[in-house]
Design an enzyme around this catalytic site. Structure first.
Site, PDB file in Angstrom:
ATOM      1  N   SER A 106      -4.539  60.703  61.201  1.00 25.43           N
ATOM      2  CA  SER A 106      -3.388  59.825  60.967  1.00 25.43           C
ATOM      3  C   SER A 106      -2.415  59.899  62.141  1.00 25.43           C
ATOM      4  O   SER A 106      -2.785  59.629  63.270  1.00 25.43           O
ATOM      5  CB  SER A 106      -2.734  60.184  59.640  1.00 25.43           C
ATOM      6  OG  SER A 106      -1.905  59.152  59.187  1.00 25.43           O
ATOM      7  N   ASP A 250       0.232  53.504  63.414  1.00 23.15           N
ATOM      8  CA  ASP A 250      -0.237  54.848  63.751  1.00 23.15           C
ATOM      9  C   ASP A 250      -1.725  54.767  64.105  1.00 23.15           C
ATOM     10  O   ASP A 250      -2.328  53.689  64.043  1.00 23.15           O
ATOM     11  CB  ASP A 250       0.063  55.817  62.602  1.00 23.15           C
ATOM     12  CG  ASP A 250      -0.715  55.512  61.337  1.00 23.15           C
ATOM     13  OD1 ASP A 250      -1.175  54.353  61.184  1.00 23.15           O
ATOM     14  OD2 ASP A 250      -0.869  56.410  60.486  1.00 23.15           O
ATOM     15  N   ASP A 252      -4.577  55.421  62.743  1.00 14.95           N
ATOM     16  CA  ASP A 252      -5.591  54.907  61.811  1.00 14.95           C
ATOM     17  C   ASP A 252      -5.129  53.656  61.072  1.00 14.95           C
ATOM     18  O   ASP A 252      -5.818  53.166  60.187  1.00 14.95           O
ATOM     19  CB  ASP A 252      -6.046  55.984  60.836  1.00 14.95           C
ATOM     20  CG  ASP A 252      -4.977  56.397  59.840  1.00 14.95           C
ATOM     21  OD1 ASP A 252      -3.788  56.405  60.213  1.00 14.95           O
ATOM     22  OD2 ASP A 252      -5.321  56.711  58.681  1.00 14.95           O
ATOM     23  N   ASP A 254      -2.711  52.740  58.944  1.00 12.17           N
ATOM     24  CA  ASP A 254      -2.240  52.604  57.564  1.00 12.17           C
ATOM     25  C   ASP A 254      -0.717  52.663  57.479  1.00 12.17           C
ATOM     26  O   ASP A 254      -0.144  52.467  56.410  1.00 12.17           O
ATOM     27  CB  ASP A 254      -2.890  53.633  56.625  1.00 12.17           C
ATOM     28  CG  ASP A 254      -2.601  55.078  57.000  1.00 12.17           C
ATOM     29  OD1 ASP A 254      -1.859  55.321  57.984  1.00 12.17           O
ATOM     30  OD2 ASP A 254      -3.122  55.988  56.321  1.00 12.17           O
TER      31      ASP A 254
END
Length: 462
Positions: A106, A250, A252, A254
């Site tokens: 993340s 970010d 990833d 999400d």
């Protein structure tokens, strides 16, 4: 350097000793535990898992270890390659797979990586499921497949495009209005997979995307958490390009934050507020965010005649309460949009599409839009405690001290005052109490945080 095993997965830094860092052996062990758990869920002949990753330098290595471990268990793998967390979540049910794994840490720096684990619905595992996987990993009782029963790996790199198709097919995404608005947007993809997915989405919506750090090398050009102090380059680019606004995600994809046309942050907490305002205006209903998210979502929800409720911190808790309350949109104040019409996971792509639709229909600048929402300011601090201190007892004392106020105790202690709140919660991984506050001014929020730090220290005798 560290390795953190929890019910939500395994994450750690690359390199170093086994059991202390995320080494190849740890990745294999945890993937084997997940595969073993997955095979216990259903009695069937063939099992399949979708596996994707962000652009971290260690991603390809960790993904190969994870995929071939699953193959060794007799599980077939759909390799979606460079992807986003929400894309893998969407892919699992589309593939009728039994689960999914995303290799991403993340917003953590580049030396980190992690295994995020999904169920057959493409949603994160709950606490009991995560605990079972931890037990399998500790027991070393995994049994692998015979040579004739090994799984196979199939590549399918179309899923970012398929994910975008699903977003654009949503009835509330006003493609025509967005295209007619002729927006120009700067995208900071932090040199990860957002640099692939977000520009592709914008292109399909007729938006002119100016790419900043959109090369998926995994060499993050700044701290990858999308906060104001890390985004000076984006602010400069928005102003220089005379763009309508900026987008940052970010690694990833999400979490989603916007920057207005002046190079000022829209406010990560207000990503969900704006998207909810748009959705509630079209489909009235209820909302959910976690207890550490802004009160502005409650205000906007009530303005539209809906009911707001806060969950414990953690995406799985938000989703559980969203389903219970049959909400139309929810998420987390860290820029995580969960739109059930698409899927139950934080998704920056759907957030971008909803925000663009709102902006196009309102026909106003991003700074003008932000001025239409209530102003709240947050302060987030923590107290480092001496190991051995009874954190639960400290929180119980604070709860008793404020028993005359409105209290919520499903996740630490949250105290709601008339025009502000404070949330005290312990970390699951280190001896820390986190203190989050929100108030009508930044000075008030900071003062409230400092006041509670002093009170906790007095209670704890530190």
């Amino acid at each position: 350097m560290t390795l953190i095993k929890s019910i939500s997965g395994i994450r750690g830094t690359i390199g170093g000793p086994v059991e202390e860092n995320l080494t190849p052996i740890d990745a294999v062990k945890f993937a084997a535990a997940y595969g073993t758990w997955l095979k216990q869920q259903r009695n069937k002949d063939n099992y399949s898992v979708v596996v994707g990753r962000d652009a971290r330098i260690s991603g390809e290595m960790i993904q190969n270890l994870v995929m071939h471990t699953l193959v060794g268990l007799g599980i077939h793998v759909i390799d979606v390659g460079l992807s986003t967390t929400p894309t893998v979540e969407v892919a699992v049910p589309m593939e009728h797979a039994d689960g999914g794994i995303i290799l991403t840490a993340s917003h953590n720096p580049k030396q980190w990586n992690a295994l995020k684990l999904l169920n057959a619905k493409g949603e994160f595992l709950n606490g009991a499921e995560g605990q079972k996987i931890l037990e399998f990993a500790a027991s070393n009782t995994m049994v692998f497949a015979e040579v004739d029963d090994l799984g196979k790996i199939t590549k399918n790199e179309a899923y970012i495009d398929l994910h975008i198709d699903e977003v654009l097919d949503l009835p509330l995404v006003n493609k025509k209005a967005v295209e007619d608005a002729n927006f120009k947007v700067v995208v900071d993809g932090v040199n990860s997979t957002g640099g692939i997915a977000i520009p592709l989405l914008l292109e399909r919506l007729g938006v002119h995307a100016v790419k900043l750090y959109c090369d998926p090398t995994g060499h993050f050009p700044h701290n990858p958490e999308p906060l104001k102090e890390h985004l000076g380059d984006l602010a400069a680019a928005v102003v220089k390009e005379r763009a309508d606004f900026g987008i940052v995600v970010d690694p990833d994809v999400d979490r989603l934050a916007f920057m207005d046309e002046k190079g000022d942050m829209f406010g990560e907490e207000y990503t969900l507020v704006a998207c909810a305002d748009y959705v509630l205006g079209k489909t009235p209903g209820n909302t959910v965010s976690n207890m550490s998210s802004t009160r502005a979502l409650r205000d906007v929800t009530e303005k539209h005649g809906g009911m707001y409720e806060a969950s414990a911190v953690g995406e799985v808790n938000v989703v559980e309460l969203m389903k219970k309350n049959n909400v139309v949109i929810g998420g987390e104040g860290n820029g995580g949009i969960i739109y059930p019409e698409l899927h139950y996971g934080r998704d920056a792509l759907v957030g971008v599409a909803l925000f663009l639709s709102l902006l196009a229909e309102k026909k106003m600048t991003v700074s003008e839009l932000r001025a239409t929402y209530p102003n709240y300011y947050m302060s987030k601090k923590k107290i480092q405690l001496t190991p051995g201190l009874d954190v639960d007892s400290i929180l119980k004392t604070m709860e008793a001290n404020y028993s005359d106020e409105k209290l919520t105790t499903i996740d630490g202690v949250k105290i709601d005052f008339k025009d502000s709140w404070v949330h005290l919660r312990k970390s699951n991984t280190e001896p820390i109490i986190r203190i989050y506050t929100e108030a009508p001014t930044q000075d008030t929020a900071d003062a409230l945080t400092d006041r509670f730090i002093a009170e906790i220290k007095a209670v704890a005798n530190i």
